[in-house]
Structure formats: C-alpha cells, structure tokens
Design a protein around this motif. Structure first.
Motif, PDB file in Angstrom:
ATOM      1  N   LYS A   6       0.906  -1.115  -0.107  1.00 58.30           N
ATOM      2  CA  LYS A   6       0.038  -0.042   0.044  1.00 58.30           C
ATOM      3  C   LYS A   6       0.847   1.230  -0.121  1.00 58.30           C
ATOM      4  O   LYS A   6       1.844   1.290   0.865  1.00 58.30           O
ATOM      5  N   HIS A   7       0.566   2.154  -0.939  1.00 59.36           N
ATOM      6  CA  HIS A   7       1.401   3.365  -0.810  1.00 59.36           C
ATOM      7  C   HIS A   7       0.362   4.573  -0.444  1.00 59.36           C
ATOM      8  O   HIS A   7      -0.684   4.633  -0.535  1.00 59.36           O
ATOM      9  N   TYR A   8       1.295   5.538  -0.232  1.00 64.49           N
ATOM     10  CA  TYR A   8       0.577   6.920   0.146  1.00 64.49           C
ATOM     11  C   TYR A   8       0.223   7.372  -0.824  1.00 64.49           C
ATOM     12  O   TYR A   8       0.781   7.486  -2.022  1.00 64.49           O
ATOM     13  N   SER A   9      -0.767   8.638  -0.950  1.00 64.65           N
ATOM     14  CA  SER A   9      -0.973   9.666  -2.110  1.00 64.65           C
ATOM     15  C   SER A   9       0.012  10.252  -2.693  1.00 64.65           C
ATOM     16  O   SER A   9       0.037  10.721  -3.767  1.00 64.65           O
ATOM     17  N   VAL A  10       0.965  10.656  -2.007  1.00 66.07           N
ATOM     18  CA  VAL A  10       2.341  11.207  -2.611  1.00 66.07           C
ATOM     19  C   VAL A  10       3.538  10.626  -1.660  1.00 66.07           C
ATOM     20  O   VAL A  10       3.297   9.944  -0.647  1.00 66.07           O
ATOM     21  N   GLY A 242       8.561   3.235  -3.930  1.00 69.72           N
ATOM     22  CA  GLY A 242       7.105   2.833  -4.521  1.00 69.72           C
ATOM     23  C   GLY A 242       6.195   2.982  -3.230  1.00 69.72           C
ATOM     24  O   GLY A 242       5.099   2.967  -3.584  1.00 69.72           O
ATOM     25  N   VAL A 243       6.411   3.217  -2.157  1.00 72.66           N
ATOM     26  CA  VAL A 243       5.416   3.399  -1.046  1.00 72.66           C
ATOM     27  C   VAL A 243       5.684   4.784  -0.383  1.00 72.66           C
ATOM     28  O   VAL A 243       4.551   5.676  -0.405  1.00 72.66           O
ATOM     29  N   THR A 244       6.840   5.193   0.012  1.00 73.51           N
ATOM     30  CA  THR A 244       7.168   6.516   0.495  1.00 73.51           C
ATOM     31  C   THR A 244       8.489   7.430  -0.323  1.00 73.51           C
ATOM     32  O   THR A 244       8.452   8.409   0.034  1.00 73.51           O
ATOM     33  N   PHE A 245       8.870   6.772  -1.077  1.00 70.33           N
ATOM     34  CA  PHE A 245      10.138   7.209  -1.922  1.00 70.33           C
ATOM     35  C   PHE A 245      10.117   7.154  -3.439  1.00 70.33           C
ATOM     36  O   PHE A 245       9.715   6.291  -3.742  1.00 70.33           O
ATOM     37  N   CYS A 246      10.679   8.272  -3.963  1.00 68.95           N
ATOM     38  CA  CYS A 246      11.038   8.219  -5.371  1.00 68.95           C
ATOM     39  C   CYS A 246      11.853   9.259  -5.751  1.00 68.95           C
ATOM     40  O   CYS A 246      12.236   9.899  -4.895  1.00 68.95           O
ATOM     41  N   ALA A 247      12.561   9.153  -7.107  1.00 69.48           N
ATOM     42  CA  ALA A 247      13.587   9.994  -7.709  1.00 69.48           C
ATOM     43  C   ALA A 247      13.097  10.465  -8.847  1.00 69.48           C
ATOM     44  O   ALA A 247      12.236  10.180  -9.545  1.00 69.48           O
ATOM     45  N   ILE A 248      13.643  11.797  -9.077  1.00 74.86           N
ATOM     46  CA  ILE A 248      13.531  12.673 -10.515  1.00 74.86           C
ATOM     47  C   ILE A 248      14.771  12.937 -11.202  1.00 74.86           C
ATOM     48  O   ILE A 248      15.728  13.517 -10.470  1.00 74.86           O
ATOM     49  N   ASN A 249      15.056  12.397 -12.222  1.00 69.43           N
ATOM     50  CA  ASN A 249      16.165  12.693 -12.926  1.00 69.43           C
ATOM     51  C   ASN A 249      16.417  14.090 -13.293  1.00 69.43           C
ATOM     52  O   ASN A 249      15.229  14.927 -13.519  1.00 69.43           O
ATOM     53  N   PRO A 250      17.382  14.462 -13.844  1.00 65.99           N
ATOM     54  CA  PRO A 250      17.485  15.984 -14.651  1.00 65.99           C
ATOM     55  C   PRO A 250      16.572  16.264 -15.693  1.00 65.99           C
ATOM     56  O   PRO A 250      16.404  17.452 -16.059  1.00 65.99           O
ATOM     57  N   SER A 251      16.196  15.172 -16.428  1.00 61.69           N
ATOM     58  CA  SER A 251      15.179  15.413 -17.493  1.00 61.69           C
ATOM     59  C   SER A 251      13.631  15.405 -17.063  1.00 61.69           C
ATOM     60  O   SER A 251      12.555  15.762 -17.672  1.00 61.69           O
ATOM     61  N   GLY A 252      13.354  15.240 -15.798  1.00 68.16           N
ATOM     62  CA  GLY A 252      12.064  15.117 -15.060  1.00 68.16           C
ATOM     63  C   GLY A 252      11.355  13.755 -14.895  1.00 68.16           C
ATOM     64  O   GLY A 252      10.394  13.794 -14.444  1.00 68.16           O
ATOM     65  N   ASP A 253      12.163  12.658 -15.339  1.00 72.34           N
ATOM     66  CA  ASP A 253      11.517  11.526 -15.304  1.00 72.34           C
ATOM     67  C   ASP A 253      11.319  10.982 -13.759  1.00 72.34           C
ATOM     68  O   ASP A 253      12.436  10.909 -13.077  1.00 72.34           O
ATOM     69  N   LEU A 254      10.307  10.530 -13.413  1.00 68.53           N
ATOM     70  CA  LEU A 254      10.111   9.752 -12.053  1.00 68.53           C
ATOM     71  C   LEU A 254      10.161   8.579 -12.107  1.00 68.53           C
ATOM     72  O   LEU A 254       9.721   7.551 -12.909  1.00 68.53           O
ATOM     73  N   GLU A 273       2.053  13.424  -8.155  1.00 69.45           N
ATOM     74  CA  GLU A 273       1.049  12.666  -7.450  1.00 69.45           C
ATOM     75  C   GLU A 273       0.330  12.026  -8.455  1.00 69.45           C
ATOM     76  O   GLU A 273      -0.133  10.755  -8.484  1.00 69.45           O
ATOM     77  N   LYS A 274       0.112  12.548  -9.743  1.00 70.60           N
ATOM     78  CA  LYS A 274      -0.554  11.619 -10.729  1.00 70.60           C
ATOM     79  C   LYS A 274       0.269  10.589 -11.242  1.00 70.60           C
ATOM     80  O   LYS A 274      -0.247   9.414 -11.578  1.00 70.60           O
ATOM     81  N   ILE A 275       1.276  10.785 -11.477  1.00 71.00           N
ATOM     82  CA  ILE A 275       2.576   9.789 -11.918  1.00 71.00           C
ATOM     83  C   ILE A 275       2.595   8.729 -10.798  1.00 71.00           C
ATOM     84  O   ILE A 275       2.500   7.631 -11.185  1.00 71.00           O
ATOM     85  N   TRP A 276       2.783   9.131  -9.591  1.00 73.15           N
ATOM     86  CA  TRP A 276       3.047   8.397  -8.422  1.00 73.15           C
ATOM     87  C   TRP A 276       1.755   7.224  -8.275  1.00 73.15           C
ATOM     88  O   TRP A 276       1.887   6.217  -7.845  1.00 73.15           O
ATOM     89  N   ASN A 277       0.395   7.617  -8.558  1.00 77.29           N
ATOM     90  CA  ASN A 277      -0.810   6.836  -8.295  1.00 77.29           C
ATOM     91  C   ASN A 277      -1.027   6.146  -9.885  1.00 77.29           C
ATOM     92  O   ASN A 277      -2.105   5.423  -9.587  1.00 77.29           O
ATOM     93  N   ARG A 278      -0.330   5.994 -10.743  1.00 73.09           N
ATOM     94  CA  ARG A 278      -0.548   5.309 -11.816  1.00 73.09           C
ATOM     95  C   ARG A 278      -0.520   4.053 -11.681  1.00 73.09           C
ATOM     96  O   ARG A 278       0.235   3.431 -10.804  1.00 73.09           O
ATOM     97  N   PHE A 370      -1.864  19.538   5.117  1.00 75.84           N
ATOM     98  CA  PHE A 370      -3.386  19.133   4.956  1.00 75.84           C
ATOM     99  C   PHE A 370      -3.647  19.036   3.619  1.00 75.84           C
ATOM    100  O   PHE A 370      -4.919  18.986   3.221  1.00 75.84           O
ATOM    101  N   ILE A 371      -2.949  18.951   2.656  1.00 76.22           N
ATOM    102  CA  ILE A 371      -3.197  18.793   1.211  1.00 76.22           C
ATOM    103  C   ILE A 371      -3.678  17.867   0.440  1.00 76.22           C
ATOM    104  O   ILE A 371      -4.472  17.733  -0.427  1.00 76.22           O
ATOM    105  N   HIS A 372      -2.962  16.867   1.205  1.00 78.25           N
ATOM    106  CA  HIS A 372      -3.328  15.503   0.369  1.00 78.25           C
ATOM    107  C   HIS A 372      -4.574  14.586   1.028  1.00 78.25           C
ATOM    108  O   HIS A 372      -5.056  14.986   2.294  1.00 78.25           O
ATOM    109  N   LYS A 373      -4.712  13.427   0.816  1.00 84.31           N
ATOM    110  CA  LYS A 373      -5.718  12.706   1.253  1.00 84.31           C
ATOM    111  C   LYS A 373      -5.293  12.381   2.870  1.00 84.31           C
ATOM    112  O   LYS A 373      -6.302  12.369   3.506  1.00 84.31           O
TER     113      LYS A 373
END
Length: 436
Positions: A6-10, A242-254, A273-278, A370-373
C-alpha cells in the motif's frame, strides 16, 4: 498470493537529481555519466512542480549540487522549504559560503581515512577539502550528516569514520551500502561487500554508536535476514521505494529509485501525485517479482527484500544480492518469526513520561500538511501521518499552546491525559517541539 504494497497519496521523500554534472570521479558512483550540462530552465520547472505537490521531504542531489550557482541553489531551497524539509547531498569539495539557512540538513560523505577516501573518490587532496567544508558548515550552524558508502574496501574503517564524525560535530552517521549501478556497475564485483564483511561493519556501527553517543544507521535498504542485530539493535532500514520514496532525474523522469532505469512519467508534463498513483507502478507494488526465500518471510512488507534495484540481476526488480548470493547464511523462517515480534513491538515503544508537566516551543522546521488525502506532520527528519484527534491536538500547538498543562485542559473531555502525554513524548522525539 502475496498482498500488494500500500502506498501513500504522495511520496514522503523525493530526490531531485538536479544535474549529473560532477567534480569528482568516485569509483562506486551510481551516476550514469558526469559530463551533462546544468540546465537551469529544466531545474526551475522541476522544482516548481515538486513545490506545487507539497512533498514532505525533498533532497537536492546530483551529480553534484554544489556546482550550481549559489543564488540559484538558494532560490530552490527557499521555495521548497516553504512546504518541505529540504536536504542537500554533496561531496563537500566546494563550500557554499552563503547557503540558505532554511536548509534542514547537509549530507556529506567520509569514506575512510585520507588514503582510502581519496582512492575511492579518485580525487587527490579531496579529503582535506571535504573535512574543511564539513567544519565550515557546522560552524555556520547547519546539521551535517555523515553518509559514507560501505564497500569491500572500507568496511573495516566504519568505527573510525563514526569517531571522526563525532569529533567534527556531525549530527549523525547514515551508512549507504554500495549498490551496483551507473558508473559503479563496472567495478561492482570488486566493491560489493561479503556477508562476513557486512557483519564486521555492523559490529563497528553498533560499537561506535554506543561509544560515541551519536545516531548511527543505514541510509539504504538492508535485508532483515542477513543479521538479527538489525532488528535487535534497531539498525534496520528499508528505502521505501514505491511506498514513501521516489526520485526524479535531470530530465524530469520519475522513478521509484535513483538506480532504476524505469520511468513512470515526467513531471514536466504531469504532477508527481498523478504519476505516483498510476496503475503502471503495480509492476513493483504487487510484489509478483518476489522470489524465495523472501516470499514467505513474515516481515516481507517491512523489509521488501532489501535493495530492489540491481541491473546485474534484472532490468526491473529483484530481491537483494545479499539474499540471492548468501542463502545458506541467512536467518531461517523460525528465527524471522521470532524477530518479527520484536520488530513490531519496538515500533510501538513509547518514551517514559516525566512526573512534571512540560513547557515547549514549536521547532522551526515543523510543518503541517493538509493538502493530501492523508494529514501529515512534517519535521526536520520525519513524516508522520496524523489521525483526526492527533491533528487537532498538534494544530493547537501550531496555533500557540506551549505547555502540556494547557493541552490537557483543552482536551480533557476528549483525550485521556496519559495518552496525550504519550503524544507529547512522541512530538519531542520527532523534534516537532523543543522543551523550554
């Protein structure tokens, strides 16, 4: 069938690889190349996108972020710190004299003594530059964390590294075990540590933590089954990909890991958040890639197989090399069941509450999100999901209540006094509040 993660909303922690440009030549580097230019236009857009997503913790990494102009770096820190706790990870070869004081932490590695450090970094004279930079940042009032990479070449120097970190006044030591990736994959067989080398390094970490009274742990995922002291000594670590952590490269790829080549989208086109919840990320989260012996482990959903990304094993995900290559030396399932009870009990351990009521001030790094779910409390180093009651109590602290006695009076008809005081304990441990 294994229950999916289970992952968080962000993500709670996001790394921005600002550029792959670097001024060092480390043998072990996960960086794919070092000669890419610094593209401020793209960095601007990436930082703005991350800012708009209200991510609790953001690391600015590289490559080498100190190669950026100080003015631009401070611009990124000042913007992100309005909503996030911001850390920079640097090799320490360049000291940024006027770095923003809104920065929560600076991570700098010491990989061993002068000879070993300079051999591993391929940088003659670099050791003294790094030590001088550490001293300067500590003098400036920053929290500086030591982040050595653990390898077959320096596994027996960990105690001395931690001793030096303490002497320098560093805030903590978090050891990153070498993982094969990028430039470092060319010499992975030479740098990976053996089972016995890991155990000796862990011996030194525990002894140094106790001898020098400094926080010590792992900054990268370590399989729980390689040594029972990871749990018994509370030295366990999982990276949270994939649950609490991700990384973005210099081109913006998540990606869900810095070392992964799998991109799930680009934040210059879509929000974090859109990419994270795909649904696409289910190729990791459904755990179909997990194999024995991890499949039957009672702590699978906490450990998640140690490091999940190893391009020498798979182009996707796989269980940690320490498990794959040392199956005869792992703890058996019965031992893991016993340890799972200790692990779950340790997670619920509370600090002893003093008899006298306490007065406190709000830590300057504490934020409410308080922005997220989920409702989040964000401190310098922690992200905490709040239930409705805890949220109400903590909001009162943010609104000005500064004593335990006043909190108890405010919530006497809603919350048991003992439970409320336990919450105050937790807030002190999390550095949300500081005692007066």
């Amino acid at each position: 069938m294994i229950k999916r993660l289970k992952h968080y909303s962000v993500p709670h922690l996001l790394h921005i690889e600002m550029s792959y440009a670097c001024n060092s030549k480390c043998l072990f580097c996960y960086n794919p190349h070092r000669k890419s230019p610094i593209d401020y236009f793209k960095i601007d857009k990436i930082v703005e996108s991350v800012y708009s997503s209200h991510i609790p913790h953001v690391y600015l990494i590289g490559g080498e972020p100190s190669l950026l102009k100080t003015q631009k770096l401070n611009q990124y820190i000042d913007l992100l710190s309005k909503r996030s706790s911001v850390t920079i990870v640097t090799n320490g070869l360049i000291y940024k004299k006027n770095l923003s004081r809104k920065l929560s932490c600076i991570g700098i590695p010491i990989h061993g003594n002068k000879k070993i450090h300079e051999m591993l970094t391929n940088n003659k004279g670099g050791y003294q530059k790094t030590i001088k930079t550490i001293k300067n940042y500590i003098k400036d009032g920053f929290d500086v964390r030591c982040i050595p990479v653990l390898m077959s070449i320096n596994y027996n120097q960990i105690y001395e590294i931690i001793k030096l970190a303490k002497e320098l006044g560093m805030e903590s030591v978090f050891v990153d075990r070498f993982e094969s990736g990028g430039i470092g994959s060319k010499v992975a067989d030479k740098l990976k540590i053996s089972s016995s080398q890991f155990k000796e390094a862990l011996d030194q970490m525990i002894k140094a933590r106790n001898d020098f009274n400094i926080p010590v742990g792992f900054g990268t995922a370590i399989p729980f089954c390689v040594d029972e002291r990871l749990i018994r000594e509370n030295m366990w670590a999982d990276c949270g990909v994939g649950v609490t952590f991700c990384a973005i490269n210099p081109s913006g790829d998540l990606r869900i890991c810095n070392q992964s080549n799998i991109s799930y989208g680009n934040i210059l086109k879509d929000s974090v958040e859109k990419i994270w919840n795909r649904k696409k990320i289910d190729d990791f989260r459904d755990l179909r890639w997990v194999k024995s012996p991890c499949k039957k482990c009672p702590l699978l959903h906490y450990c998640t197989c140690g490091c999940k990304v190893d391009l020498t094993c798979s182009n996707e995900y796989c269980i940690d090399y320490a498990v794959r290559e040392n199956k005869s030396k792992l703890l058996d399932q019965n031992k893991m069941k016993d340890l799972s009870k200790i692990f779950l009990n340790n997670k619920n351990t509370l600090t002893i509450t003093p008899k006298k009521y306490r007065k406190f001030t709000l830590n300057r790094y504490a934020k409410l999100n308080f922005i997220h779910k989920e409702n989040y409390l964000v401190t310098r180093y922690q992200t905490v999901v709040l239930d409705k009651v805890a949220m109400k109590i903590i909001k009162e602290i943010f609104d000005g209540i500064s004593s335990e006695k006043d909190l108890i009076k405010k919530f006497e008809n809603q919350v048991d006094k003992k439970e409320l005081r336990f919450l105050v304990n937790k807030l002190i441990d999390l550095e949300c509040i500081d005692l007066k």
